[in-house]
Enzyme design. Sequence first.
Site, PDB file in Angstrom:
ATOM      1  N   GLY A   1      -9.474   1.712 -10.694  1.00  0.00           N
ATOM      2  CA  GLY A   1     -10.103   0.643 -11.486  1.00  0.00           C
ATOM      3  C   GLY A   1     -11.596   0.898 -11.636  1.00  0.00           C
TER       4      GLY A   1
ATOM      5  N   VAL B   1     -25.790  11.402  -9.427  1.00  0.00           N
ATOM      6  CA  VAL B   1     -25.169  12.711  -9.155  1.00  0.00           C
ATOM      7  C   VAL B   1     -25.793  13.766 -10.072  1.00  0.00           C
ATOM      8  CG1 VAL B   1     -22.993  14.017  -9.371  1.00  0.00           C
ATOM      9  CG2 VAL B   1     -22.992  11.769  -8.248  1.00  0.00           C
TER      10      VAL B   1
ATOM     11  N   ARG C   1      -5.395   6.001 -13.927  1.00  0.00           N
ATOM     12  CA  ARG C   1      -4.536   6.212 -12.763  1.00  0.00           C
ATOM     13  C   ARG C   1      -3.600   7.354 -13.154  1.00  0.00           C
ATOM     14  NH1 ARG C   1      -5.395   0.391 -12.241  1.00  0.00           N
ATOM     15  NH2 ARG C   1      -6.664   0.157 -10.369  1.00  0.00           N
TER      16      ARG C   1
ATOM     17  N   GLY D   1     -11.478   4.440  -5.193  1.00  0.00           N
ATOM     18  CA  GLY D   1     -11.070   3.737  -3.975  1.00  0.00           C
ATOM     19  C   GLY D   1     -10.232   4.642  -3.081  1.00  0.00           C
ATOM     20  N   ASP D   2      -9.528   4.018  -2.137  1.00  0.00           N
ATOM     21  CA  ASP D   2      -8.739   4.769  -1.156  1.00  0.00           C
ATOM     22  C   ASP D   2      -7.738   5.724  -1.792  1.00  0.00           C
ATOM     23  OD1 ASP D   2      -9.872   3.907   1.171  1.00  0.00           O
ATOM     24  OD2 ASP D   2      -8.510   2.213   1.426  1.00  0.00           O
ATOM     25  N   GLY D   3      -7.084   5.272  -2.869  1.00  0.00           N
ATOM     26  CA  GLY D   3      -6.100   6.122  -3.550  1.00  0.00           C
ATOM     27  C   GLY D   3      -6.777   7.389  -4.047  1.00  0.00           C
TER      28      GLY D   3
ATOM     29  N   THR E   1     -15.390   0.376  -6.196  1.00  0.00           N
ATOM     30  CA  THR E   1     -14.367  -0.628  -6.483  1.00  0.00           C
ATOM     31  C   THR E   1     -14.948  -2.019  -6.284  1.00  0.00           C
ATOM     32  OG1 THR E   1     -12.317  -1.673  -5.677  1.00  0.00           O
ATOM     33  CG2 THR E   1     -13.426  -0.218  -4.133  1.00  0.00           C
TER      34      THR E   1
ATOM     35  N   ASP F   1     -13.442  -4.434  -5.147  1.00  0.00           N
ATOM     36  CA  ASP F   1     -12.703  -5.162  -4.101  1.00  0.00           C
ATOM     37  C   ASP F   1     -13.381  -5.171  -2.727  1.00  0.00           C
ATOM     38  OD1 ASP F   1     -10.754  -5.481  -6.057  1.00  0.00           O
ATOM     39  OD2 ASP F   1      -9.665  -3.692  -5.432  1.00  0.00           O
TER      40      ASP F   1
ATOM     41  N   ASP G   1     -12.882  -3.206  -0.370  1.00  0.00           N
ATOM     42  CA  ASP G   1     -11.777  -3.100   0.586  1.00  0.00           C
ATOM     43  C   ASP G   1     -11.664  -1.714   1.227  1.00  0.00           C
ATOM     44  OD1 ASP G   1     -11.043  -1.736  -1.695  1.00  0.00           O
ATOM     45  OD2 ASP G   1      -9.005  -2.538  -1.770  1.00  0.00           O
TER      46      ASP G   1
ATOM     47  N   ARG H   1      -7.406  -7.141  -5.129  1.00  0.00           N
ATOM     48  CA  ARG H   1      -6.214  -6.382  -4.728  1.00  0.00           C
ATOM     49  C   ARG H   1      -5.609  -7.031  -3.491  1.00  0.00           C
ATOM     50  NH1 ARG H   1      -5.108  -0.188  -6.037  1.00  0.00           N
ATOM     51  NH2 ARG H   1      -7.014   0.320  -4.948  1.00  0.00           N
TER      52      ARG H   1
ATOM     53  N   ARG I   1      -5.868 -27.844 -13.244  1.00  0.00           N
ATOM     54  CA  ARG I   1      -5.735 -26.726 -14.175  1.00  0.00           C
ATOM     55  C   ARG I   1      -5.892 -25.420 -13.396  1.00  0.00           C
ATOM     56  NH1 ARG I   1      -4.429 -30.304 -17.018  1.00  0.00           N
ATOM     57  NH2 ARG I   1      -5.212 -30.878 -19.094  1.00  0.00           N
TER      58      ARG I   1
ATOM     59  N   HIS J   1      -9.877  -9.529 -15.667  1.00  0.00           N
ATOM     60  CA  HIS J   1     -10.670  -8.298 -15.793  1.00  0.00           C
ATOM     61  C   HIS J   1     -12.119  -8.515 -16.194  1.00  0.00           C
ATOM     62  CE1 HIS J   1      -6.644  -6.663 -15.560  1.00  0.00           C
ATOM     63  NE2 HIS J   1      -7.199  -5.530 -15.205  1.00  0.00           N
ATOM     64  N   VAL J   2     -12.473  -9.733 -16.588  1.00  0.00           N
ATOM     65  CA  VAL J   2     -13.882 -10.008 -16.879  1.00  0.00           C
ATOM     66  C   VAL J   2     -14.739  -9.664 -15.648  1.00  0.00           C
ATOM     67  CG1 VAL J   2     -13.867 -12.453 -16.187  1.00  0.00           C
ATOM     68  CG2 VAL J   2     -15.410 -11.702 -17.966  1.00  0.00           C
ATOM     69  N   GLN J   3     -14.123  -9.783 -14.472  1.00  0.00           N
ATOM     70  CA  GLN J   3     -14.843  -9.499 -13.217  1.00  0.00           C
ATOM     71  C   GLN J   3     -15.225  -8.027 -13.086  1.00  0.00           C
ATOM     72  OE1 GLN J   3     -12.692 -11.880  -9.800  1.00  0.00           O
ATOM     73  NE2 GLN J   3     -11.325 -11.650 -11.546  1.00  0.00           N
TER      74      GLN J   3
HETATM   75  P1  ADP Z   1      -8.106   3.410  -6.064  1.00  0.00           P
HETATM   76  O1  ADP Z   1      -8.717   4.757  -6.053  1.00  0.00           O
HETATM   77  O2  ADP Z   1      -8.996   2.370  -6.664  1.00  0.00           O
HETATM   78  O3  ADP Z   1      -7.535   3.018  -4.710  1.00  0.00           O
HETATM   79  P2  ADP Z   1      -5.419   3.984  -7.008  1.00  0.00           P
HETATM   80  O4  ADP Z   1      -4.738   3.663  -5.729  1.00  0.00           O
HETATM   81  O5  ADP Z   1      -4.782   3.509  -8.279  1.00  0.00           O
HETATM   82  O6  ADP Z   1      -6.902   3.425  -7.091  1.00  0.00           O
HETATM   83  O7  ADP Z   1      -5.583   5.575  -7.064  1.00  0.00           O
HETATM   84  C1  ADP Z   1      -6.269   6.186  -8.135  1.00  0.00           C
HETATM   85  C2  ADP Z   1      -5.673   7.550  -8.386  1.00  0.00           C
HETATM   86  O8  ADP Z   1      -5.856   8.379  -7.235  1.00  0.00           O
HETATM   87  C3  ADP Z   1      -4.177   7.588  -8.618  1.00  0.00           C
HETATM   88  O9  ADP Z   1      -3.822   7.246  -9.943  1.00  0.00           O
HETATM   89  C4  ADP Z   1      -3.859   9.042  -8.337  1.00  0.00           C
HETATM   90  O10 ADP Z   1      -4.256   9.867  -9.401  1.00  0.00           O
HETATM   91  C5  ADP Z   1      -4.778   9.307  -7.157  1.00  0.00           C
HETATM   92  N1  ADP Z   1      -4.027   9.094  -5.908  1.00  0.00           N
HETATM   93  C6  ADP Z   1      -3.668   7.923  -5.342  1.00  0.00           C
HETATM   94  N2  ADP Z   1      -2.944   8.113  -4.229  1.00  0.00           N
HETATM   95  C7  ADP Z   1      -2.831   9.452  -4.093  1.00  0.00           C
HETATM   96  C8  ADP Z   1      -2.162  10.306  -3.145  1.00  0.00           C
HETATM   97  N3  ADP Z   1      -1.466   9.803  -2.120  1.00  0.00           N
HETATM   98  N4  ADP Z   1      -2.249  11.643  -3.341  1.00  0.00           N
HETATM   99  C9  ADP Z   1      -2.937  12.167  -4.381  1.00  0.00           C
HETATM  100  N5  ADP Z   1      -3.572  11.408  -5.300  1.00  0.00           N
HETATM  101  C10 ADP Z   1      -3.525  10.089  -5.174  1.00  0.00           C
HETATM  102  O1  F6P Z   2      -9.141  -2.376  -7.640  1.00  0.00           O
HETATM  103  C1  F6P Z   2      -9.778  -3.112  -8.656  1.00  0.00           C
HETATM  104  C2  F6P Z   2      -8.827  -4.086  -9.294  1.00  0.00           C
HETATM  105  O2  F6P Z   2      -9.520  -4.793 -10.311  1.00  0.00           O
HETATM  106  C3  F6P Z   2      -8.151  -5.049  -8.322  1.00  0.00           C
HETATM  107  O3  F6P Z   2      -8.988  -6.125  -7.970  1.00  0.00           O
HETATM  108  C4  F6P Z   2      -6.948  -5.462  -9.128  1.00  0.00           C
HETATM  109  O4  F6P Z   2      -5.875  -5.806  -8.247  1.00  0.00           O
HETATM  110  C5  F6P Z   2      -6.590  -4.212  -9.893  1.00  0.00           C
HETATM  111  O5  F6P Z   2      -7.748  -3.393  -9.896  1.00  0.00           O
HETATM  112  C6  F6P Z   2      -6.167  -4.471 -11.315  1.00  0.00           C
HETATM  113  O6  F6P Z   2      -5.760  -3.266 -11.865  1.00  0.00           O
HETATM  114  P1  F6P Z   2      -5.474  -3.047 -13.425  1.00  0.00           P
HETATM  115  O7  F6P Z   2      -6.804  -2.804 -14.084  1.00  0.00           O
HETATM  116  O8  F6P Z   2      -4.605  -1.845 -13.450  1.00  0.00           O
HETATM  117  O9  F6P Z   2      -4.829  -4.287 -13.943  1.00  0.00           O
END
Ligand code: ADP
Ligand code: F6P
Length: 321
Positions: A13, A25, A74, A104-106, A127, A129, A131, A173, A245, A251-253
């Site tokens: 995100g 950078v 992603r 982020g972590d992914g 990110t 979040d 987190d 998230r 309500r 996503h504005v955030q």
């Molecule tokens: P974030 O980086 O914000 O945590 P995602 O979890 O969607 O977001 O991960 C972003 C991208 O990082 C994924 O679409 C993928 O390309 C890559 N990624 C995520 N998890 C893995 C993994 N276990 N191994 C390799 N690449 C990963």
């Molecule tokens: O990680 C950032 C974030 O905006 C989270 O807060 C939310 O859960 C997610 O991404 C939304 O993802 P997408 O843009 O794919 O709807």
Amino acid sequence: MNVKKIGVLTSGGDAPGMNATIHAVVKSAIAKNIEVVGIYRGYSGLIKGDVRSLTAKDVTDIIQKGGTILYSARCPEMKTSEGVKKAKEVCEANDIDGLVVIGGDGSFCGAYILSDAGIPCIGLPGTIDNDISCTDYTIGYDTALNTAVQMIDRLCDTTASHDRCSVVEVMGRHAGYIALNAGISCSASYIIIPEHPCNKQDLFDRIRHAMKRGKNHFIVMVAEGIGNVTELAKEIEQVTGVESRATILGHVQRGGSPTVRDRVAGARLGYHAVNLLSRGIGNRVVGLNKDVVVDFDIKDALNMTKKFPEDLYHMAGELSR
Ligand code: ADP
Ligand code: F6P
């Protein structure tokens, strides 16, 4: 290792301040006579070979812009060995000696695997979040929080005018940082976050109790993923009699010009990332701990756990009575 060229990409995100990070950078690398290439749309651009040179001119006037000039995506293919192989080949074909991955972590998982495959990578936490365990702060969080609070202030005006209850869902998230701090900032009557089980009876009792002492409008702050806010608003109306309500900020955030905090964080982390790569160091995540720039082995960083600020949650509960 003589580092001549590095790449930078944004993944997952988007977050305000990603451009400020890219700016740092590029400028830090140029100062060290290192060439920079931008990789478009995260790992999917890396796998496809969408690699373009980034000069100082390319990053002029981007520091104040939301989103990411490199776009984000992603990319499920990066989770496969075939995808990693292609990513590595593209780095080698483009003479990329190291890579800055903002996400982020992914995204850091991908950076870890690529580092292991021989391409030194540095992960920077980008990110909204907040987190990521190894850092107190993630780029984008402050801007997102301020945007959420500005929106909720507006919501408060109309909620008060109609003696209503607004149930507001914010992003995060699986984490409640935005909900908790936005809730404190707008004096929410109740805050529901994933770190604590929701006690609906307590919520209803709080609203009834506040009504007895003359309060007639309420904000209930809810972190995403907790449940259906429209249903919760209906329940509150049924049980307490207060017209309710639901509003999902959504996503504005994620948009808008980054705050000073996010620009400075992006500058500090981006600068540190280039310092590491220029010394041939990879497989690190850079973060901020007690406002000091720190870096960790990516695997260690991914295995850390973040301590949720329970005292802040407790305080919010007291202040909302
Ligand atoms: P974030 O980086 O914000 O945590 P995602 O979890 O969607 O977001 O991960 C972003 C991208 O990082 C994924 O679409 C993928 O390309 C890559 N990624 C995520 N998890 C893995 C993994 N276990 N191994 C390799 N690449 C990963
Ligand atoms: O990680 C950032 C974030 O905006 C989270 O807060 C939310 O859960 C997610 O991404 C939304 O993802 P997408 O843009 O794919 O709807």
